[in-house]
Write a protein that holds these residues in place. Structure first.
Motif, PDB file in Angstrom:
ATOM      1  N   ASN A  41      11.098  -0.956  -5.979  1.00  0.00           N
ATOM      2  CA  ASN A  41      10.461  -0.436  -7.192  1.00  0.00           C
ATOM      3  C   ASN A  41      11.486  -0.249  -8.303  1.00  0.00           C
ATOM      4  OD1 ASN A  41       7.723  -0.324  -6.469  1.00  0.00           O
ATOM      5  ND2 ASN A  41       8.092   1.509  -5.274  1.00  0.00           N
ATOM      6  N   TYR A  42      12.658   0.239  -7.958  1.00  0.00           N
ATOM      7  CA  TYR A  42      13.736   0.384  -8.943  1.00  0.00           C
ATOM      8  C   TYR A  42      14.090  -0.986  -9.529  1.00  0.00           C
ATOM      9  CZ  TYR A  42      18.432   0.665 -10.805  1.00  0.00           C
ATOM     10  OH  TYR A  42      19.539   0.531 -11.602  1.00  0.00           O
ATOM     11  N   TYR A  43      14.329  -1.968  -8.671  1.00  0.00           N
ATOM     12  CA  TYR A  43      14.676  -3.311  -9.149  1.00  0.00           C
ATOM     13  C   TYR A  43      13.600  -3.867 -10.075  1.00  0.00           C
ATOM     14  CZ  TYR A  43      18.396  -3.718  -5.605  1.00  0.00           C
ATOM     15  OH  TYR A  43      19.509  -3.552  -4.834  1.00  0.00           O
ATOM     16  N   ASN A  44      12.340  -3.728  -9.672  1.00  0.00           N
ATOM     17  CA  ASN A  44      11.241  -4.253 -10.482  1.00  0.00           C
ATOM     18  C   ASN A  44      11.183  -3.574 -11.845  1.00  0.00           C
ATOM     19  OD1 ASN A  44      10.417  -6.090  -8.547  1.00  0.00           O
ATOM     20  ND2 ASN A  44       8.990  -4.670  -7.610  1.00  0.00           N
ATOM     21  N   ARG A  45      11.347  -2.269 -11.882  1.00  0.00           N
ATOM     22  CA  ARG A  45      11.308  -1.559 -13.158  1.00  0.00           C
ATOM     23  C   ARG A  45      12.515  -1.897 -14.024  1.00  0.00           C
ATOM     24  NH1 ARG A  45       8.136   0.358  -9.760  1.00  0.00           N
ATOM     25  NH2 ARG A  45       6.310   1.595 -10.228  1.00  0.00           N
ATOM     26  N   LEU A  46      13.656  -2.105 -13.401  1.00  0.00           N
ATOM     27  CA  LEU A  46      14.852  -2.512 -14.138  1.00  0.00           C
ATOM     28  C   LEU A  46      14.634  -3.868 -14.800  1.00  0.00           C
ATOM     29  CD1 LEU A  46      17.853  -1.926 -14.795  1.00  0.00           C
ATOM     30  CD2 LEU A  46      18.415  -3.153 -12.695  1.00  0.00           C
ATOM     31  N   VAL A  47      14.132  -4.823 -14.045  1.00  0.00           N
ATOM     32  CA  VAL A  47      13.880  -6.157 -14.590  1.00  0.00           C
ATOM     33  C   VAL A  47      12.803  -6.091 -15.675  1.00  0.00           C
ATOM     34  CG1 VAL A  47      12.980  -8.465 -14.047  1.00  0.00           C
ATOM     35  CG2 VAL A  47      14.652  -7.390 -12.537  1.00  0.00           C
ATOM     36  N   ASP A  48      11.729  -5.351 -15.426  1.00  0.00           N
ATOM     37  CA  ASP A  48      10.674  -5.205 -16.436  1.00  0.00           C
ATOM     38  C   ASP A  48      11.227  -4.563 -17.703  1.00  0.00           C
ATOM     39  OD1 ASP A  48       8.816  -6.314 -14.724  1.00  0.00           O
ATOM     40  OD2 ASP A  48       7.907  -4.392 -14.163  1.00  0.00           O
ATOM     41  N   GLY A  49      12.044  -3.535 -17.538  1.00  0.00           N
ATOM     42  CA  GLY A  49      12.614  -2.840 -18.681  1.00  0.00           C
ATOM     43  C   GLY A  49      13.553  -3.691 -19.504  1.00  0.00           C
ATOM     44  N   LEU A  50      14.154  -4.674 -18.867  1.00  0.00           N
ATOM     45  CA  LEU A  50      15.065  -5.589 -19.566  1.00  0.00           C
ATOM     46  C   LEU A  50      14.362  -6.853 -20.041  1.00  0.00           C
ATOM     47  CD1 LEU A  50      18.192  -5.200 -17.280  1.00  0.00           C
ATOM     48  CD2 LEU A  50      17.827  -4.204 -19.546  1.00  0.00           C
ATOM     49  N   GLY A  51      13.038  -6.888 -19.885  1.00  0.00           N
ATOM     50  CA  GLY A  51      12.265  -8.020 -20.384  1.00  0.00           C
ATOM     51  C   GLY A  51      12.216  -9.209 -19.454  1.00  0.00           C
ATOM     52  N   GLY A  52      12.498  -8.997 -18.167  1.00  0.00           N
ATOM     53  CA  GLY A  52      12.442 -10.094 -17.208  1.00  0.00           C
ATOM     54  C   GLY A  52      11.016 -10.584 -17.021  1.00  0.00           C
ATOM     55  N   GLU A  53      10.883 -11.791 -16.572  1.00  0.00           N
ATOM     56  CA  GLU A  53       9.569 -12.407 -16.364  1.00  0.00           C
ATOM     57  C   GLU A  53       9.326 -12.593 -14.873  1.00  0.00           C
ATOM     58  OE1 GLU A  53       7.307 -13.280 -18.706  1.00  0.00           O
ATOM     59  OE2 GLU A  53       8.591 -12.392 -20.240  1.00  0.00           O
ATOM     60  N   PHE A  54       8.056 -12.498 -14.488  1.00  0.00           N
ATOM     61  CA  PHE A  54       7.653 -12.766 -13.115  1.00  0.00           C
ATOM     62  C   PHE A  54       7.865 -14.243 -12.824  1.00  0.00           C
ATOM     63  CE2 PHE A  54       4.368 -13.767  -9.914  1.00  0.00           C
ATOM     64  CZ  PHE A  54       4.762 -12.882  -8.922  1.00  0.00           C
ATOM     65  N   GLU A  55       8.372 -14.564 -11.667  1.00  0.00           N
ATOM     66  CA  GLU A  55       8.627 -15.952 -11.286  1.00  0.00           C
ATOM     67  C   GLU A  55       7.314 -16.626 -10.888  1.00  0.00           C
ATOM     68  OE1 GLU A  55      11.515 -17.395 -11.594  1.00  0.00           O
ATOM     69  OE2 GLU A  55      12.609 -15.582 -12.109  1.00  0.00           O
ATOM     70  N   PRO A  56       6.802 -17.557 -11.704  1.00  0.00           N
ATOM     71  CA  PRO A  56       5.492 -18.160 -11.421  1.00  0.00           C
ATOM     72  C   PRO A  56       5.439 -18.906 -10.088  1.00  0.00           C
ATOM     73  CG  PRO A  56       6.585 -19.299 -13.225  1.00  0.00           C
ATOM     74  CD  PRO A  56       7.421 -18.098 -12.893  1.00  0.00           C
ATOM     75  N   GLU A  57       6.557 -19.426  -9.622  1.00  0.00           N
ATOM     76  CA  GLU A  57       6.539 -20.166  -8.355  1.00  0.00           C
ATOM     77  C   GLU A  57       6.344 -19.248  -7.153  1.00  0.00           C
ATOM     78  OE1 GLU A  57      10.934 -19.568  -9.418  1.00  0.00           O
ATOM     79  OE2 GLU A  57       9.156 -20.157 -10.491  1.00  0.00           O
TER      80      GLU A  57
END
Length: 69
Positions: A41-57
């Motif tokens: 959950n921490y990793y996901n929120r960190l990536v979301d907070g930095l504007g990361g995108e979900f990997e479509p594959e």
């Protein structure tokens, strides 16, 4: 359990802990479930907070807010 914990961090109440124990999980395993869930959950929120995108594959995001449950 991980999904419930992700959606509501207070989800791991005494009843759920007892349910996990009834299914053969000991305190170490329950601790690991909580630690791993919290870490992801921490990793996901960190990536979301930095504007990361979900990997479509990887397929559809099972926890996307707009997904019907």
């Amino acid at each position: 359990m991980a999904v419930a914990l992700t959606r509501d961090s207070r989800a791991l109440d005494a009843a759920r802990i007892e349910d996990l124990r009834a299914h053969g999980f000991d305190d170490v395993a329950i601790h690991q479930i909580v630690q791993i869930t919290a870490l992801f959950n921490y990793y996901n929120r960190l990536v979301d907070g930095l504007g990361g995108e979900f990997e479509p594959e990887w397929g559809e995001d099972p926890l996307a807010p707009d997904r019907k449950r």
